[in-house]
Design a protein around this motif. Structure first.
Motif, short mmCIF file in Angstrom:
data_model
loop_
_atom_site.label_atom_id
_atom_site.label_comp_id
_atom_site.label_asym_id
_atom_site.label_seq_id
_atom_site.Cartn_x
_atom_site.Cartn_y
_atom_site.Cartn_z
N VAL A 139 22.35 25.13 45.18
CA VAL A 139 22.06 24.02 44.46
C VAL A 139 22.63 23.86 42.96
O VAL A 139 23.20 22.70 42.66
CB VAL A 139 20.56 24.06 44.50
CG1 VAL A 139 19.96 22.87 43.54
CG2 VAL A 139 19.80 23.65 45.80
N ARG A 140 22.54 24.91 42.62
CA ARG A 140 23.11 24.92 41.08
C ARG A 140 24.31 24.83 41.01
O ARG A 140 25.12 23.95 40.05
CB ARG A 140 22.78 26.46 40.37
CG ARG A 140 21.35 26.57 40.20
CD ARG A 140 21.21 27.83 39.29
NE ARG A 140 19.62 28.14 38.85
CZ ARG A 140 19.31 29.18 38.19
NH1 ARG A 140 19.99 30.30 37.84
NH2 ARG A 140 18.18 29.31 37.72
N LYS A 146 29.16 24.38 36.04
CA LYS A 146 29.86 24.74 34.44
C LYS A 146 28.54 25.00 33.71
O LYS A 146 28.92 25.97 32.94
CB LYS A 146 30.60 23.73 34.12
CG LYS A 146 31.98 23.30 34.77
CD LYS A 146 32.82 22.18 34.24
CE LYS A 146 33.95 21.91 34.83
NZ LYS A 146 34.80 21.02 34.40
N LYS A 147 27.38 24.35 33.91
CA LYS A 147 26.30 24.75 33.22
C LYS A 147 25.96 25.88 33.05
O LYS A 147 25.40 26.62 32.13
CB LYS A 147 25.20 23.61 33.33
CG LYS A 147 24.00 23.77 32.80
CD LYS A 147 22.88 22.78 32.73
CE LYS A 147 22.28 22.85 34.20
NZ LYS A 147 21.25 22.07 34.50
N SER A 153 30.08 31.95 44.63
CA SER A 153 28.72 32.53 45.18
C SER A 153 28.50 33.69 44.83
O SER A 153 27.37 34.15 44.30
CB SER A 153 28.65 32.13 46.54
OG SER A 153 29.63 32.75 47.45
N LEU A 154 29.40 34.83 45.03
CA LEU A 154 29.23 36.11 44.90
C LEU A 154 28.92 36.57 43.13
O LEU A 154 28.18 37.16 42.77
CB LEU A 154 30.25 37.00 45.38
CG LEU A 154 30.32 37.15 46.99
CD1 LEU A 154 31.29 37.91 47.26
CD2 LEU A 154 28.92 37.49 47.58
N GLN A 155 29.89 36.05 42.49
CA GLN A 155 29.68 36.09 41.21
C GLN A 155 28.68 35.30 40.58
O GLN A 155 27.75 35.93 39.50
CB GLN A 155 31.02 35.46 40.34
CG GLN A 155 31.04 35.36 38.72
CD GLN A 155 30.41 34.08 38.33
OE1 GLN A 155 30.36 33.15 38.89
NE2 GLN A 155 30.16 34.26 36.62
N ALA A 156 28.17 34.21 41.20
CA ALA A 156 26.93 33.54 40.65
C ALA A 156 25.90 34.38 40.91
O ALA A 156 24.78 34.70 40.28
CB ALA A 156 26.77 32.11 41.42
N ASN A 237 16.76 23.44 39.97
CA ASN A 237 17.81 22.88 38.72
C ASN A 237 17.35 22.90 37.42
O ASN A 237 17.97 22.63 36.56
CB ASN A 237 18.44 21.40 39.27
CG ASN A 237 19.68 21.10 38.47
OD1 ASN A 237 20.46 21.86 38.22
ND2 ASN A 237 19.39 19.94 37.75
N ALA A 238 15.80 22.93 37.35
CA ALA A 238 15.43 22.89 36.08
C ALA A 238 15.47 24.45 35.25
O ALA A 238 15.18 25.57 36.04
CB ALA A 238 13.93 22.62 36.11
#
Length: 300
Positions: A139-140, A146-147, A153-156, A237-238
């Protein structure tokens, strides 16, 4: 005793051998089918999330905005998150659904609708927890990677864990879990119901039957899941500590109850081909496994 009588007695006394239980299909088939489908429909899924979490109002306008600012490749932002999510969440839900349905119904014939819905609900609850971290990342990345500074996905996942702690894995787990329960009860359960109903009406088992069964399942699932899907996307997303109830109250005050169905059309447009592709692909994968086993294969 005559030979004929002895033959009859032998036939009566002969022990009944139970039919061999069919070997289950590989547990990962559902994840592979869902990954293939999600790769095709990813631009629609991304647009649905952006409609739910931004001021964008129309599906086509939102897609044009994405292309204008990021190029065509922008429509595939977050694809790695989508694939990781499918190989956790979707793999878990299909595997759990088959196991639970099998355990709940041991009698002849297909299980009744309530058993299929209950099996789907239980599978959805399990998958909602297992796949929540990767649902959050997906979702992000789709909303605005960029935000968050996400590259893949793995780095995230590692960045989210480092910056927000392991508790971040379960952000939005309640609305996501509710949505997952509703989705799987309505999608998996209704697909089986439509499939059995079509078979009972004389339609032969094949791609045409699978298409119409999945068409019905996708429409049911979109309508049932829309409120939970919107809330889940907004919670995930909040930023900050805003809770689920606060987000619901704010959304109701600003937009009214209709916000619960915001993005229904892109959700249906995305879920419908996704549902059709998932089940058509899954049925073909199962047919491929059957052919492989019939040819003497033992690895599947």
């Amino acid at each position: 005793m005559s030979a004929d009588k002895e033959a009859v007695v032998a036939a009566v006394e002969k022990p009944v051998v139970a039919a061999a239980k069919p070997k289950p299909y590989p547990f990962w088939l559902g994840g592979v089918a869902a990954s293939i489908a999600a790769s095709v429909t990813h631009p629609l899924d991304l647009t649905k999330v952006r409609l739910q979490t931004s001021s964008d109002k129309r599906m086509i306008a939102s897609m044009k905005k994405t292309i204008a600012t990021e190029g065509v490749k922008g429509l595939y932002d977050g694809l790695t998150g989508t694939l990781l999510r499918q190989m956790t969440y979707s793999m878990a839900r299909f595997a759990a659904y088959d196991k639970i349905k099998e355990a709940m119904h041991v009698g002849p014939g297909p299980p009744p609708a309530w058993k299929m819905a209950l099996a789907g609900s239980c599978a959805g609850g399990i998958a909602g927890i297992v796949g929540n971290p990767f649902e959050l990342i997906m979702v992000r990345m789709q909303a605005d990677k960029k935000k968050y500074g996400y590259r893949n996905s793995l780095q995230a996942f590692f960045k989210m864990t480092r910056d927000e702690g392991p508790k971040s894995w379960f952000r939005g787990v309640v609305p996501n879990g509710i949505r997952s329960i509703l989705m799987n009860a309505s999608q998996l359960g209704s697909y089986d119901w439509f499939k059995n109903a079509l078979l009972g009406s004389g339609v032969s088992d094949g791609p045409i039957l699978h298409f119409f069964a999945s068409l019905g399942a996708g429409t049911v699932a979109t309508t049932v899941c829309s409120p939970a899907d919107v809330i889940k996307s907004r919670v995930m997303n909040a930023k900050g500590s805003a809770g689920t109830m606060e987000i619901i109250r704010t959304s109701l005050a600003n937009e009214g109850p209709r916000f619960l169905f915001k993005g229904w059309l892109p959700a249906w447009t995305r879920l419908q081909p996704t549902t059709i592709l998932i089940f058509l692909t899954l049925e073909q994968l199962k047919a491929g496994v059957d052919k492989y086993r019939a040819a003497g294969g033992t690895h599947l």
